[in-house]
Design an enzyme around this catalytic site. Structure first.
Site, PDB file in Angstrom:
ATOM      1  CG  PHE A 156       4.836  -5.638   0.273  1.00 52.09           C
ATOM      2  CD1 PHE A 156       3.469  -5.621   0.058  1.00 52.09           C
ATOM      3  CD2 PHE A 156       5.639  -4.809  -0.490  1.00 52.09           C
ATOM      4  CE1 PHE A 156       2.907  -4.770  -0.895  1.00 52.09           C
ATOM      5  CE2 PHE A 156       5.086  -3.961  -1.440  1.00 52.09           C
ATOM      6  CZ  PHE A 156       3.712  -3.945  -1.646  1.00 52.09           C
ATOM      7  CG  ASP A 241      12.227  -8.237  -2.497  1.00 45.68           C
ATOM      8  OD1 ASP A 241      12.834  -7.173  -2.685  1.00 45.68           O
ATOM      9  OD2 ASP A 241      10.993  -8.338  -2.584  1.00 45.68           O
ATOM     10  CE  LYS A 270       9.990  -0.052  -2.398  1.00 47.12           C
ATOM     11  NZ  LYS A 270       8.897   0.649  -3.106  1.00 47.12           N
TER      12      LYS A 270
END
Length: 416
Positions: A156, A241, A270
């Site tokens: 994801f 990531d 984030k």
């Protein structure tokens, strides 16, 4: 709110009406691209959130790691407020006085040389894809149009058209074709499959050091080190990531550190914005990010003064090591307690690192959604993924007593 004050939430007619009205109003005018739990948050502080009816909830999701430093963190709010009074946006048409410090400090935190700032995690992943391809053509010498990137199944990385093109999740991918070519998908954690997929046209291997959306999947020991060795040998960029796993969540600044690995490229987001503003970045060496020339890539809001001010404070907070230590120590406690539930019939498996766990519940007890709703009724907010798995990722500022109270509610829901 102390845990001694925490009580199981009850729902009366007034509360139901207030929540239902707010949800109905939102659903009347918004696309139904999410299926939130039926709680309407009005305020939050630290590890706690309060809904429109005054009910208190322990946040055990932390905005999918965007809120590592908790809700309403005073240092981050003060940094944002101070910058709001000065200047919030210049676009990249002009320089501003926070940009250089942001790039310098973040590059140093990562042990890298250059930063390319963006806003969202998906933007940063898209930027990393463009970076890898441009590096492949200009530096590695891959023939034009032939660059390929190896990714892992169950990944994801975001929801743009290009990113969902290499997703294996039908919900994320269906109905968005035609898909972007140039990606080779291999099983996560399988070094042999990865090695077989790498060719002379491969420019990068793009991986999550821990797969979050897939259920907090930790790769086999030695996997990340093996990826590092393979990519170095084949002159391929290792792109990590760390949007969810990075910036303290796993007990280290970066999840790659658990295997002593430094990738060629970090993709961050984030928590970099502290839950205050969206901030993301690609961080790498001059040899990699130096491939960009003026006008070849950009973002109006990327690296804006407000974002830089908040992110600079995030970097300063991480430099103390306090949050990494808290995540490591409380994470050990969290996993000890969760693993005690395995084998008793209610919990089938627990995975994760630091203050991050994926918990596979026996489907006989309910779906992940149902377990999440039962926890919500007891004042704890988590979120499900893939069947009967729930994710636990509280803010790193959570106290041990608060964490234990949340775990008590989980045990109660599971009947233990």
């Amino acid at each position: 709110m102390s845990t001694t004050e925490a009580t199981t939430n009850t729902t009366d007619a007034t509360a139901t009406t207030a929540t239902a009205a707010a949800i109905a109003s939102a659903e009347a005018h918004s696309a139904h691209n999410y299926h939130p739990l039926p709680v309407v948050v009005a305020s939050a502080q630290g590890a706690w959130m309060t809904d429109v009816e005054g009910r208190r909830f322990l946040d055990m999701l932390a905005g999918y790691s965007a809120l590592n430093f908790g809700h309403g963190n005073r240092r981050l709010l003060d940094a944002a407020k101070a910058q709001l009074e000065r200047v919030t946006l210049t676009s990249r048409a002009f320089h501003h006085d926070r940009f250089a410090a942001f790039c310098d400090e973040l590059a140093d935190l990562c042990g890298m040389e250059m930063v390319l700032p963006m806003n969202t995690g998906a933007e940063a992943v898209e930027t990393a894809v463009k970076t890898a391809r441009k590096w492949g053509y200009r530096v590695k010498g891959v023939p034009d149009g032939r660059a390929r990137i190896v990714v892992a199944s169950d990944n994801f990385h975001g929801r743009t058209t290009t990113i969902v093109s290499f997703s294996t999740d039908p919900e994320a991918r269906a109905d968005y074709g035609p898909y972007t070519p140039g990606f080779d998908i291999v099983p996560y954690g399988d070094l042999a499959a990865l090695a077989a997929a790498v060719t002379d046209d491969t420019v990068a291997v793009l991986l999550e050091p821990i797969q979050g959306e897939a259920g907090v999947l930790v790769p086999p020991p030695g996997y990340l080190a093996g990826v590092r060795e393979l990519t170095t040998a084949r002159n391929v960029l290792f792109v990590a990531d760390e949007i969810q796993s990075g910036l303290g969540r796993t007990g280290k600044t970066f999840a790659c550190e658990h295997e002593g690995v430094v990738p060629d490229v970090y993709v961050l987001g984030k928590a970099l914005g502290g839950g205050v503003v969206p901030v993301s970045a690609v961080v790498s060496s001059r040899a990699v990010l130096g491939v960009f020339r003026a006008g070849e890539h950009g973002s109006t809001f990327g690296g804006n003064p407000l974002a830089c001010a908040v992110a600079l404070e995030v970097v300063a907070m991480l430099r103390t090591g306090e949050y990494q230590r808290r995540a490591a120590e409380l994470g050990d406690h969290l996993h000890r307690e969760l693993n005690l539930l395995v084998g008793g019939g209610a919990v089938r498996a627990v995975r994760g690192r630091g203050l991050w766990a994926g918990v596979d519940i026996d489907p006989a007890l309910g779906t992940g959604r149902e377990i999440s709703e039962r926890l919500m009724e007891r004042g704890v907010l988590v979120k499900d993924t893939h069947g009967s798995t729930i994710r636990i990722a509280p803010p790193l500022v959570i106290g041990k007593e608060e964490l234990d109270w949340g775990l008590d509610q989980l045990r109660a829901v599971l009947g233990g």
